[in-house]
Scaffold this active site. Sequence first.
Site, PDB file in Angstrom:
ATOM      1  N   HIS A 159      -1.894   8.639  48.188  1.00  0.00           N
ATOM      2  CA  HIS A 159      -1.320   8.834  46.765  1.00  0.00           C
ATOM      3  C   HIS A 159      -0.778   7.723  46.332  1.00  0.00           C
ATOM      4  O   HIS A 159      -0.895   7.611  44.866  1.00  0.00           O
ATOM      5  CB  HIS A 159      -0.144   9.841  47.156  1.00  0.00           C
ATOM      6  CG  HIS A 159       0.500  10.454  45.865  1.00  0.00           C
ATOM      7  ND1 HIS A 159       0.186  11.056  44.802  1.00  0.00           N
ATOM      8  CD2 HIS A 159       1.833   9.934  45.410  1.00  0.00           C
ATOM      9  CE1 HIS A 159       1.022  11.173  43.774  1.00  0.00           C
ATOM     10  NE2 HIS A 159       1.854  10.447  44.077  1.00  0.00           N
ATOM     11  N   ARG A 206      -9.081  12.582  45.860  1.00  0.00           N
ATOM     12  CA  ARG A 206      -8.387  11.254  46.024  1.00  0.00           C
ATOM     13  C   ARG A 206      -8.796  10.744  47.432  1.00  0.00           C
ATOM     14  O   ARG A 206      -8.162  11.021  48.360  1.00  0.00           O
ATOM     15  CB  ARG A 206      -6.791  11.430  45.969  1.00  0.00           C
ATOM     16  CG  ARG A 206      -6.103  10.448  46.380  1.00  0.00           C
ATOM     17  CD  ARG A 206      -4.693  10.190  45.962  1.00  0.00           C
ATOM     18  NE  ARG A 206      -3.973  11.387  46.475  1.00  0.00           N
ATOM     19  CZ  ARG A 206      -3.549  11.598  47.684  1.00  0.00           C
ATOM     20  NH1 ARG A 206      -3.593  10.796  48.768  1.00  0.00           N
ATOM     21  NH2 ARG A 206      -2.831  12.806  48.025  1.00  0.00           N
ATOM     22  N   TYR A 252      -1.536  14.280  56.667  1.00  0.00           N
ATOM     23  CA  TYR A 252      -1.803  15.612  56.174  1.00  0.00           C
ATOM     24  C   TYR A 252      -3.041  15.976  55.986  1.00  0.00           C
ATOM     25  O   TYR A 252      -3.381  17.222  55.245  1.00  0.00           O
ATOM     26  CB  TYR A 252      -0.775  15.797  54.889  1.00  0.00           C
ATOM     27  CG  TYR A 252      -0.999  14.933  53.800  1.00  0.00           C
ATOM     28  CD1 TYR A 252      -2.095  14.828  53.004  1.00  0.00           C
ATOM     29  CD2 TYR A 252      -0.186  13.788  53.823  1.00  0.00           C
ATOM     30  CE1 TYR A 252      -2.110  13.903  52.022  1.00  0.00           C
ATOM     31  CE2 TYR A 252      -0.327  12.806  52.751  1.00  0.00           C
ATOM     32  CZ  TYR A 252      -1.221  12.850  51.745  1.00  0.00           C
ATOM     33  OH  TYR A 252      -1.514  12.013  50.903  1.00  0.00           O
TER      34      TYR A 252
END
Length: 411
Positions: free
Chosen positions: A308, A304, A317
Amino acid sequence: MSDKDVAEDRAANADMRSAFDTSAAGPRPPSEITGHYSSDNPDMVQFVDADGNRLETTEANAPYAQIVEDMTSQDAREIYRDLVLVRRIDAEGHALQRQGELGLWPSLLGQEAAQVGAGRALKPQDYAFPGYREHGVAWCKGVPPENLLGMYRGVNHGGWNSNENNFHLYTIVIGNQMLHATGYAMGVQTDGDVATGDPERDTAVMAFTGDGGTAQGDYNEALVFASVAAAPVVFFVQNNQWAISEPNEKQFTIPPYQRSRGFGIPGVLVDGNDPLATYAVSVAALDRARSGQGPTLIEAYTYRMGAHTTSDDPTKYRSDAEVEIWREKDPIKRMRGFMEERGHAEPDFFDEIDAEADEIAARIRHACQTMPDPPQEAMFDHIYAEPHPVTERERAEFVEYQESFVQEGAH
């Protein structure tokens, strides 16, 4: 299982535990985290490298090689077109959300090959059960992209009639769609639409989820039901490595394609950024399901590239270095390189697709911005299959309440 097989399984599991060991202080480099899925993994089905060069036949890709060899120049052009248009639709959705036109948008950037490859393999009678990021599968099943935008704009109850395109509504509850798909596949069996030998009747079901979904109870329960029923369903796991903000090692210690064996389901690992590989593996798994040989699990290893959803900040992160590694594996670049190397299209073709992408972006932007708000009382529609006295009374009370504001304004 022989003693040799047991020993090999134990050794493989030990290797996996070592690869996902999180006991060391500090985050591991991306190369270590993704090491098990590297291009030299003998289990991974691949047909083209990052530049589009055709790879040699291996033990992993040999079972699917004929499917790729049978593809025509027209097949290649259609897949490339899908990849480019799906990416542009996704980019427009992201931009519209940032401009306040949509409430939310989950981007598929980087996962185009996985979705288009699988979507292209589906036949009209096959039914797809998506999560909430499968814009590419929706495109391949003929769902207008405007309908996707309508859902995230909040002006309809889901966006489309599932049975018009055999594409179920988006499922926000993580992993829930896997049970829906398995139940539908068992219904297909009951209807006798499997292994009839009629290519226009035999039906398969495909269920899509991400790596995070594999940690859900619904996912695991679905695999149990599908296995014991030999249901005609293909589970397609898009392992984009980040379940919202949690990496693979927080989701599992054995990768999904290997875990499927514990359910009695064959598992296949495919390079999710290779459109030829994902298409070929999906074709084989769906053919297997339609012929009555039961379920298959496909793990498409991809990435990805964006957040998200538009409410997420991935810089919190994951590292920029990790993203850059995957930028070089762009599925559109890979497909174009393959086509140019094989002479599947003239240069003008690529320019025409880019122009078509501009046109579709303008079209869906206008459609989004001009979508009418639904009548407020529409929230009471379709709660029950038949009229219900309680909801009818509530509707009347709501309408009367709303009209009271209009009457007050008139005075």
